[in-house]
Design a protein around this motif. Sequence first.
Motif, PDB file in Angstrom:
ATOM      1  N   ALA A  98     -26.045  16.107  -9.334  1.00  0.00           N
ATOM      2  CA  ALA A  98     -25.874  16.749  -8.028  1.00  0.00           C
ATOM      3  C   ALA A  98     -24.430  16.720  -7.538  1.00  0.00           C
ATOM      4  O   ALA A  98     -24.090  17.374  -6.550  1.00  0.00           O
ATOM      5  N   ALA A  99     -23.578  15.970  -8.224  1.00  0.00           N
ATOM      6  CA  ALA A  99     -22.188  15.811  -7.770  1.00  0.00           C
ATOM      7  C   ALA A  99     -21.418  17.125  -7.853  1.00  0.00           C
ATOM      8  O   ALA A  99     -21.565  17.880  -8.806  1.00  0.00           O
ATOM      9  N   THR A 100     -20.622  17.349  -6.839  1.00  0.00           N
ATOM     10  CA  THR A 100     -19.737  18.519  -6.833  1.00  0.00           C
ATOM     11  C   THR A 100     -18.330  18.050  -6.496  1.00  0.00           C
ATOM     12  O   THR A 100     -18.146  17.168  -5.651  1.00  0.00           O
ATOM     13  N   PRO A 101     -17.312  18.602  -7.161  1.00  0.00           N
ATOM     14  CA  PRO A 101     -15.934  18.211  -6.853  1.00  0.00           C
ATOM     15  C   PRO A 101     -15.663  18.387  -5.354  1.00  0.00           C
ATOM     16  O   PRO A 101     -16.035  19.395  -4.759  1.00  0.00           O
ATOM     17  N   GLY A 102     -15.062  17.382  -4.764  1.00  0.00           N
ATOM     18  CA  GLY A 102     -14.766  17.458  -3.346  1.00  0.00           C
ATOM     19  C   GLY A 102     -15.822  16.842  -2.460  1.00  0.00           C
ATOM     20  O   GLY A 102     -15.628  16.739  -1.239  1.00  0.00           O
ATOM     21  N   HIS A 103     -16.941  16.410  -3.047  1.00  0.00           N
ATOM     22  CA  HIS A 103     -17.970  15.734  -2.243  1.00  0.00           C
ATOM     23  C   HIS A 103     -17.346  14.480  -1.639  1.00  0.00           C
ATOM     24  O   HIS A 103     -16.703  13.696  -2.347  1.00  0.00           O
ATOM     25  N   LEU A 187     -16.322  13.194 -12.734  1.00  0.00           N
ATOM     26  CA  LEU A 187     -17.038  13.857 -11.644  1.00  0.00           C
ATOM     27  C   LEU A 187     -16.094  14.682 -10.774  1.00  0.00           C
ATOM     28  O   LEU A 187     -16.472  15.751 -10.281  1.00  0.00           O
ATOM     29  N   GLN A 188     -14.880  14.194 -10.606  1.00  0.00           N
ATOM     30  CA  GLN A 188     -13.930  14.902  -9.754  1.00  0.00           C
ATOM     31  C   GLN A 188     -13.499  16.251 -10.335  1.00  0.00           C
ATOM     32  O   GLN A 188     -13.096  17.142  -9.593  1.00  0.00           O
ATOM     33  N   VAL A 189     -13.590  16.395 -11.654  1.00  0.00           N
ATOM     34  CA  VAL A 189     -13.234  17.690 -12.275  1.00  0.00           C
ATOM     35  C   VAL A 189     -14.479  18.495 -12.642  1.00  0.00           C
ATOM     36  O   VAL A 189     -14.384  19.535 -13.285  1.00  0.00           O
ATOM     37  N   GLY A 190     -15.653  17.980 -12.237  1.00  0.00           N
ATOM     38  CA  GLY A 190     -16.887  18.716 -12.467  1.00  0.00           C
ATOM     39  C   GLY A 190     -17.429  18.664 -13.879  1.00  0.00           C
ATOM     40  O   GLY A 190     -18.257  19.500 -14.267  1.00  0.00           O
ATOM     41  N   ASN A 191     -16.989  17.662 -14.673  1.00  0.00           N
ATOM     42  CA  ASN A 191     -17.483  17.533 -16.042  1.00  0.00           C
ATOM     43  C   ASN A 191     -18.787  16.718 -16.022  1.00  0.00           C
ATOM     44  O   ASN A 191     -18.827  15.545 -16.394  1.00  0.00           O
ATOM     45  N   ILE A 192     -19.850  17.380 -15.570  1.00  0.00           N
ATOM     46  CA  ILE A 192     -21.129  16.704 -15.382  1.00  0.00           C
ATOM     47  C   ILE A 192     -21.743  16.246 -16.707  1.00  0.00           C
ATOM     48  O   ILE A 192     -22.312  15.155 -16.794  1.00  0.00           O
TER      49      ILE A 192
END
Length: 240
Positions: A98-103, A187-192
Amino acid sequence: MTAVEADAEPLTAKVTARIRTMLIEGRFAPGEKLCEQEIATELEISRNTLREVFRLLTSQGLLTHIPNRGVFVAAPDEAMVMDIYRVRGVLQKAAVSAATPGHPVLARMGALANEADAARKAGDWKRAGAINWEFHRAMVELCDSPKLSVCFDQVLTELRLVFHQLEDTAHLHQLSIERNTSLIALLQVGNIGEATHQLEADLLKSERAVLAALQRRKRKRSERACLDSMGRSSTRTAQL
């Protein structure tokens, strides 16, 4: 609901939270029998209120009631550890997905990871461990679900009861702390995908390490019991 019942509910909730905190902090050891009179006196509550709190905490798996013996702090075993990590895997992988960059939670997780690492380097493992618990708790907040966060709090409390059974937990926290920063970066770069892979590997390593530590503890206790038995036998022989 009567006025008395309305007043009783907040008190019960407050005392439940207080005793839960005591369990988290290790005030009562796993397997320890709780003295109803002493705790009721310390918390300045009635024994009836305390019994209700004991029932609540027993239903949550944090206390164990043994008929005709009393109430004891739960001491999770290997089977419980495996179940705890099963739940951790479900909840924490859902959080990573569910993580999105900028959360905003990611920034807090990053700060906690740095604080835990600084405490680790300073040799302050008590603080490092406490911050590491908070890091993983924050991770589940990526789901933006209060209900899931409450569920995870329960799981972490049970896991702390496992850790309180062990003599040295520094290496257990170190396994996690050293990897938290790289997880945040992913997570910060969206590499889920890669973050999920790392989380799965980290949880597996942690589970195996905790299980091994419990098994070592069990062996040591068995060896001590055997030596004590031999000592008592030698004493009886000498007396004869």
